[in-house]
Design an enzyme around this catalytic site. Structure first.
Site, PDB file in Angstrom:
ATOM      1  N   GLU A   1       7.914-107.572 -27.488  1.00 18.23           N
ATOM      2  CA  GLU A   1       7.020-106.960 -26.503  1.00 18.23           C
ATOM      3  C   GLU A   1       7.625-105.689 -25.906  1.00 18.23           C
ATOM      4  OE1 GLU A   1       4.035-107.515 -26.123  1.00 18.23           O
ATOM      5  OE2 GLU A   1       3.836-109.410 -27.175  1.00 18.23           O
TER       6      GLU A   1
ATOM      7  N   TYR B   1       2.647-106.738 -17.611  1.00 18.13           N
ATOM      8  CA  TYR B   1       2.174-107.047 -18.960  1.00 18.13           C
ATOM      9  C   TYR B   1       3.155-107.950 -19.711  1.00 18.13           C
ATOM     10  CZ  TYR B   1       1.663-106.921 -23.877  1.00 18.13           C
ATOM     11  OH  TYR B   1       1.576-107.333 -25.177  1.00 18.13           O
TER      12      TYR B   1
ATOM     13  N   ASP C   1      -3.195-105.048 -21.974  1.00 19.16           N
ATOM     14  CA  ASP C   1      -2.526-103.909 -22.592  1.00 19.16           C
ATOM     15  C   ASP C   1      -3.576-102.852 -22.917  1.00 19.16           C
ATOM     16  OD1 ASP C   1      -3.870-105.064 -24.707  1.00 19.16           O
ATOM     17  OD2 ASP C   1      -2.391-104.369 -26.155  1.00 19.16           O
TER      18      ASP C   1
END
Length: 377
Positions: free
Chosen positions: A64, A147, A165
DNA sequence: AATTCGGGGCA
DNA sequence: TGCCCAGAATT
């Protein structure tokens, strides 16, 4: 407890313009059937990624961070190599920052790599090397924001946190046909997603939305005919796919630099930035283009030989920098470090064996220039 | 709220 | 070439 409590304060209704069309599902964004269709679409058409099949907290965390502001195809190879170099948090925490930055070379936004490294040491010290499974703890880790915390919780811990996102935001904007997207729309959308996300498979839901944005609901020329959510999409109803979202224009600043790559007896002189932009990376000493003449004359007085290297353009964030590199081969024995080399505060400088250049992290365009050094000089 | 981040992919 | 990207930190 829902995920919105900590990261997002609920705002008052406000006075934003209502959508131009009242859809039949104005309360729930999309129908329950469409969620099922979305999951079905995902299982049928999803693309497999290296981090997808074994979503441990560590692998999700690294992937990520790599994917922040980075297209998937650019991150895949770095992720594979990273897992070979740093298979677990302990290995990462014990590595030195130079090796971590080297593994990040080419991905850009290098503070991400420094933050991962700091984060690994923080997790080792404060959480016995175990990545925590709570939003409040995750958000304290350097480089993990709203996020990424949600992604880790949903993908690695199967907790019902929706993510927001660029893909999900674009899908939401198109579903609602909002020409402008404001900060408070994030909170609105997340609340809607919280009522839709399946509690038994939140990770699948999040991945499905993100891949939908990547594969069908693309920025340009989306394929609405195949979209499982098209029935609730007001942008499709209105035929505004070409206008929503609107493109944002950005301003680019330009500059030109002369790079003087000093070489002496199998070594070259590089500087390491220890502050600000490019912190931790190694650079070829440079001066503003046009100011290099006095320096070159001083250097060639010591009977230096100057080779012209290939001109390059370096694009990064808001800058377009033209680079005019020269290889300056010094013939005298001394390997002093000229003062103009240390142009930035706290810079370091070092003569480095050409054969060892590979282990020094440097921006991609500098790597290309260094690879241009002839075998003998 | 706006800017920055030293990259790269894609039409 | 311009815009975008599985954002976060800083101002």
């Amino acid at each position: 407890m829902t995920s919105s409590g900590r990261s997002l304060k609920l705002t008052q209704p406000g006075k934003r313009p209502v959508p131009m069309i009242e859809s039949s599902s104005s309360e729930t964004l999309v129908s329950g059937d469409e969620v099922k269709a979305l999951i079905h679409w995902f299982h049928q058409y999803a693309i497999d990624y290296p981090w997808g099949d074994n979503p441990t907290p560590y692998r999700v965390w690294i992937s990520e961070i790599m994917l922040q502001q980075t297209v998937v195809s650019a991150a895949i190879e770095h992720f594979i190599q990273w897992m070979k170099l740093f298979p677990d948090i302990m290995t990462l925490a014990r590595a030195d920052e130079q090796a971590v930055l080297k593994a990040w070379e080419g991905l850009g936004y290098y503070s991400r790599a420094r933050n991962i490294h700091k984060g690994a040491r923080y997790i080792t010290d404060s959480h016995s090397g175990i990545i925590p499974g709570s939003y409040d703890e995750l958000i304290k880790i350097p480089g993990i924001g709203d996020y990424t915390a949600r992604a880790i919780l949903s993908l690695a811990f199967s907790q019902a946190f929706p993510v927001l996102d660029a893909n999900v935001r674009r899908i939401g904007q198109r579903l609602l046909a909002l020409r402008e997207w404001q900060v408070r729309d994030d909170k609105r959308l997340l609340i809607q997603l919280e009522s839709l996300i399946p509690h038994d498979s939140p990770g699948v839901f999040n991945c499905a939305l993100m891949q939908l944005g990547q594969i069908l609901c693309r920025v340009r020329s989306p394929e609405c005919s195949l979209c499982p959510l098209s029935k609730s999409c007001q942008t499709r109803t209105l035929g505004l796919q070409g206008e929503i979202p609107a493109a944002k224009k950005r301003k680019i600043k330009e500059k030109e630099s002369t790079l003087l790559l000093l070489a002496s007896r199998g070594t070259v002189l590089l500087t390491r930035r220890n502050k600000g932009l490019g912190k931790g990376l190694w650079f070829i000493p440079s001066v503003p283009r046009g100011t290099e003449q006095p320096l070159l004359e001083a250097l060639t007085e010591g009977t230096a030989e100057v080779l012209t290297l290939q001109e390059r353009v370096h694009l990064y964030t808001t800058w377009k920098e033209r680079l005019f590199p020269f290889l300056v081969v010094l013939k005298d024995v001394s390997r002093d470090i000229p003062s103009w080399v240390l142009s930035h505060e706290d810079d370091d400088a070092a003569w480095i064996q050409v054969s060892e250049l590979d282990s020094y992290p440097t921006p991609s365009v500098y790597r290309k220039i260094l690879e241009e050094i002839p075998p003998l000089f």
